[in-house]
Design a protein around this motif. Structure first.
Motif, PDB file in Angstrom:
ATOM      1  N   ILE A  79       0.829  -1.207   0.000  1.00 56.86           N
ATOM      2  CA  ILE A  79       0.000   0.000   0.000  1.00 56.86           C
ATOM      3  C   ILE A  79       0.863   1.257   0.000  1.00 56.86           C
ATOM      4  N   ILE A  80       1.848   1.287   0.896  1.00 56.73           N
ATOM      5  CA  ILE A  80       2.676   2.497   1.023  1.00 56.73           C
ATOM      6  C   ILE A  80       3.553   2.670  -0.211  1.00 56.73           C
TER       7      ILE A  80
ATOM      8  N   GLY B 236      -4.420  11.304   0.784  1.00 53.62           N
ATOM      9  CA  GLY B 236      -5.354  10.735   1.737  1.00 53.62           C
ATOM     10  C   GLY B 236      -5.053   9.312   2.153  1.00 53.62           C
ATOM     11  N   VAL B 237      -3.775   8.891   2.122  1.00 51.00           N
ATOM     12  CA  VAL B 237      -3.401   7.540   2.544  1.00 51.00           C
ATOM     13  C   VAL B 237      -3.044   7.584   4.024  1.00 51.00           C
ATOM     14  N   ASN B 238      -3.869   6.960   4.847  1.00 48.72           N
ATOM     15  CA  ASN B 238      -3.683   6.957   6.299  1.00 48.72           C
ATOM     16  C   ASN B 238      -3.675   5.521   6.802  1.00 48.72           C
TER      17      ASN B 238
ATOM     18  N   ILE C 161       1.324   7.405   8.859  1.00 48.32           N
ATOM     19  CA  ILE C 161       1.101   6.269   9.750  1.00 48.32           C
ATOM     20  C   ILE C 161       0.730   6.820  11.125  1.00 48.32           C
ATOM     21  N   TRP C 162      -0.461   6.451  11.595  1.00 52.29           N
ATOM     22  CA  TRP C 162      -0.947   6.879  12.903  1.00 52.29           C
ATOM     23  C   TRP C 162      -0.830   5.714  13.875  1.00 52.29           C
TER      24      TRP C 162
ATOM     25  N   THR D 110      -7.032   4.293   5.631  1.00 51.97           N
ATOM     26  CA  THR D 110      -6.905   3.446   4.446  1.00 51.97           C
ATOM     27  C   THR D 110      -6.741   1.985   4.824  1.00 51.97           C
ATOM     28  N   TYR D 111      -5.978   1.717   5.886  1.00 49.88           N
ATOM     29  CA  TYR D 111      -5.746   0.339   6.317  1.00 49.88           C
ATOM     30  C   TYR D 111      -5.471   0.364   7.813  1.00 49.88           C
ATOM     31  N   VAL D 112      -6.038  -0.602   8.523  1.00 47.91           N
ATOM     32  CA  VAL D 112      -5.932  -0.666   9.981  1.00 47.91           C
ATOM     33  C   VAL D 112      -5.298  -1.992  10.378  1.00 47.91           C
TER      34      VAL D 112
END
Length: 721
Positions: free
Chosen positions: A262-263, A273-275, A386-387, A404-406
């Motif tokens: 993804i990254i 908006g990629v989180n 990246i959170w 975006t992905y968790v």
């Protein structure tokens, strides 16, 4: 000329330029003009230092040429010449001429000084302008409040007018900015619009009083040492190296590999908006996984909102400013990632009070636009972000759905924790034998990051005390963080070949391990001490899973519905911690419903059966009384393994394993031995000092057998052939 001297010269040059601009825009007969004259008189030496000989004298004379009464008291408004007599009109005219002469002299001094090389701050502002695509006007507007905050000479010049206007000492509005920059106030207002580059980037903002405000972090470009040349690293802090590697996250390999794709794709495509959200307990490696991903991709990981400009803890409003600023600085870099730790500080608790930062639309504070603003910020952030958080449930769902992905990050399996702990000990020069490291990992249910404190404590004591200090520290912090019991690990002398069962337990473990942590159910039944629980722990270790052990006493509750809820929570906990769930005394939870007398007995079994069918991970039930299980459970278990008493050959092997000597012939006459008997007798012999007395050991084993009801050969459970 030294860098410090050059910086001073350039500040002096800017002071002359700003002073000349201000003198063009204020009227001679105003409070501001009087304040500027007073400021010049106070700072003549500063302004003329390093300039041509005689400039100081000329400036002094030009200042003194203004009549004393006019210097000491400014006129209010425009004087009416028709009301003056000829003497007064002549004095006013002379005063105006003296003012124009002083202004021209200041402008000449600025022209003489303009050849001085730009200082470090000016150079860094140029780099920032190129990254953020700022116009020269934008840079000038940004430079004014920034230099005001960090350079005393320019601060005092700006204050001379703001105080004369009866503003606070830090009130730099559009009118004051237009005065010092010689720009139209409307032009400045357009440059400070909410969607204009200066504000949209987070470099500037307008507070509720209409004053220009800068994020405190921006001051670092003035204070940081000259050796740092990358303005992004000054403002965002590149993350420190990690000691972990790709394989240390094999326990989340599927998610880890997807994150890489993804990254990598987001950087290649320049996607907005990629989180990515990484959540889980303290010490599970959320920040370290971010660093490992950056290393794997070959990107630079920048930290946002970690420290303020002085290295202290930033406020939520400062963290938000950092987030906006990071998007501006990293958005065009195809090899940059942003890490935003402790997401709940900014987005937790329903919605934070972000108003101190001043979310402004059209120059006005918007109390109703904050949530919408952050939603758009998450949707449009230019750099992949990246959170991390320990408490994902505290985050507003509106923000969570924009991830975006968790990934839920769990504790690594024991093998990985042992490898990481070994590296941690080596880094702190704590010398502990490998066998003890393995034991500590088995005994303490902790993420690697949580162990860091006790390891540092152990490094401070003599080598002979290190192990005791580390073990005590781990025990104390385990109690502090929830009082968790030590993890039940496989018994030290466990060997599946010495377990009597109706299946080959070694082959079964091998097959299940190759299959991985997929849905799997086992029912292990047989007499006490035959190794049912020990085998489950052995199987979990082979599969790289922790054991989540639940007894009937942990789950059953006297209140209606509580037992069912406890069962549901147990399955949920196993799923959240990615553990091998084991129910002991399963006959109490899955009792035959045909003998039920109460409604809760039926609902308890129904809840167990429902959860068993949908659970996506391995779990097992153990029982001594398989005949008491509800008949519907038989089809719910994929594997049903019957455990029995040890054979003569297994008993001899267990004797050698537990006591280190060949078994006496008398051992063969004992019936009903189990591995549990050997563990009990060894402990008893250690206490009585009879570990080397074979006859005494056999006698103690015989006593264990005779204490059992239903021995083989009568009406009990017979050994498995």
């Amino acid at each position: 000329m030294s860098s410090k001297n050059n910086d001073t010269d350039y500040q002096r040059y800017l002071a002359l330029v700003w002073l000349g601009n201000a003198m063009k825009r204020v009227h001679r007969r105003s409070d501001e003009a009087a304040a500027l004259i007073a400021w010049i008189e106070e700072h003549i030496l500063d302004l003329c230092e390093g300039l041509r000989a005689g400039d100081e004298t000329a400036l002094v004379e030009a200042t003194k040429s203004i009549p004393v009464k006019r210097r000491g008291r400014a006129w209010r408004g425009m004087p009416d010449h028709s009301m003056m007599d000829s003497d007064e009109e002549e004095k006013a005219t002379n005063s105006d001429k003296a003012w124009r002469n002083l202004r021209k002299h200041v402008e000449r001094l600025a022209s003489q000084a303009e050849s001085v090389a730009p200082d470090l701050l000016s150079t860094r502002l140029g780099e920032l302008a190129e990254i953020a695509r700022l116009s020269p006007e934008d840079v000038a507007i940004l430079e004014l409040p920034l230099r005001y905050e960090v350079q005393p000479l320019l601060e005092s010049l700006v204050d001379s007018i703001t105080r004369a206007r009866r503003f606070g000492p830090s009130g730099i509005g559009t009118t004051v900015a237009s005065c010092f920059l010689d720009m139209n106030p409307k032009t400045i207002g357009r440059r400070l619009a909410f969607d204009a580059p200066l504000v949209a980037s987070g470099l500037l903002n307008m507070d509720s009083d209409g004053d220009i405000d800068i994020p405190s972090r921006l001051k670092k470009i003035a204070w940081a040492p000259e050796k740092e040349t990358d303005v992004r690293r000054l403002l965002l802090d590149a993350s420190a190296p990690t000691e972990l590697d790709w394989s240390d996250f094999d326990h989340v390999a599927h998610d880890r590999d997807r994150l890489e794709k993804i990254i990598r794709g987001a950087l290649q495509e320049g996607s907005k908006g990629v989180n990515i959200l990484l959540y889980g307990p303290n010490g599970t490696g959320k920040t370290e996984l971010s660093k490992v991903l950056a290393n794997q991709i070959g990107a630079t990981l920048f930290g946002g909102g970690e420290k303020d400009e002085r290295g202290g803890a930033p406020s939520p409003s400062e963290r938000l400013a950092d987030l906006r600023l990071a998007g501006c600085l990293l958005g065009k870099d195809p090899n940059a990632l942003l890490l935003f730790d402790e997401m709940d500080d900014l987005l937790g608790g329903g919605f934070p009070d972000l108003m101190p930062f001043g979310l402004i639309l059209g120059g006005r504070r918007r109390s109703d636009g904050s949530k919408l603003f952050l939603n758009r910020l998450l949707e449009e952030n230019a750099a992949p972000t990246i959170w991390t958080t320990n408490h994902a449930k505290s985050i507003d769902p509106a923000f969570l759905r924009r991830m975006t992905y968790v990934v839920h990050l769990r504790k690594p399996p024991p093998s990985v924790r042992e490898r990481i702990l070994t590296r941690q000990l080596e880094r702190h020069n704590v010398r502990i034998e490998a066998a003890q490291v393995a034991r500590l990992v088995r005994e303490f249910d902790m993420a690697p990051g949580v162990m860091e404190g006790p390891i540092r404590a152990a490094a401070l004591v003599p080598e002979a005390e290190m192990l005791a200090m580390l073990e005590r520290g781990l025990r104390n912090i385990a109690a502090l963080m929830g009082g968790k019991r030590r993890v039940q690990s496989t018994p030290a002398r466990f060997d599946p070949t010495f377990i009597q069962a109706d299946q080959d337990l070694v082959k079964l473990a091998d097959r299940l391990t190759r299959r991985g942590a997929k849905p799997l159910s086992l029912c292990l039944h047989g007499p006490p001490g035959t190794g049912k629980s020990a085998y489950v722990r052995f199987l979990a270790e082979c599969m790289g899973l922790e054991v989540l052990h639940k007894r009937a006493s942990d789950l059953l509750n006297k209140y209606v519905g509580e037992s069912e809820q406890n069962i549901a929570r147990a399955f949920e906990e196993a799923l959240n911690t990615h553990s091998f769930l084991v129910f002991d005394e399963a006959d109490s939870l899955l009792a035959d419903r045909r003998g039920a007398h109460q409604n809760w007995e039926l609902s308890l079994v129904n809840e167990m059966l429902t959860q068993m069918e949908s659970h996506p991970l391995p779990f097992a039930c153990t029982t001594n009384y398989t005949e008491k299980l509800d008949e519907a459970t038989h089809r719910r278990f994929v594997f049903k393994v019957r455990f029995g008493y040890s054979s003569t050959e297994q008993a001899a092997g267990l004797f050698r394993r537990y006591f280190g000597m060949e078994a006496p012939a008398a051992l063969a006459s004992l019936k009903g031995l189990t591995p549990g008997d050997f563990a009990v007798v060894r402990h008893k012999a250690e206490i009585t000092g009879q570990l080397d007395d074979a006859d005494a050991l056999v006698a103690m084993l015989r006593a264990e057998c005779e204490a059992k009801p239903n021995l083989p050969g009568s009406i009990g459970f017979s050994p498995v052939a």
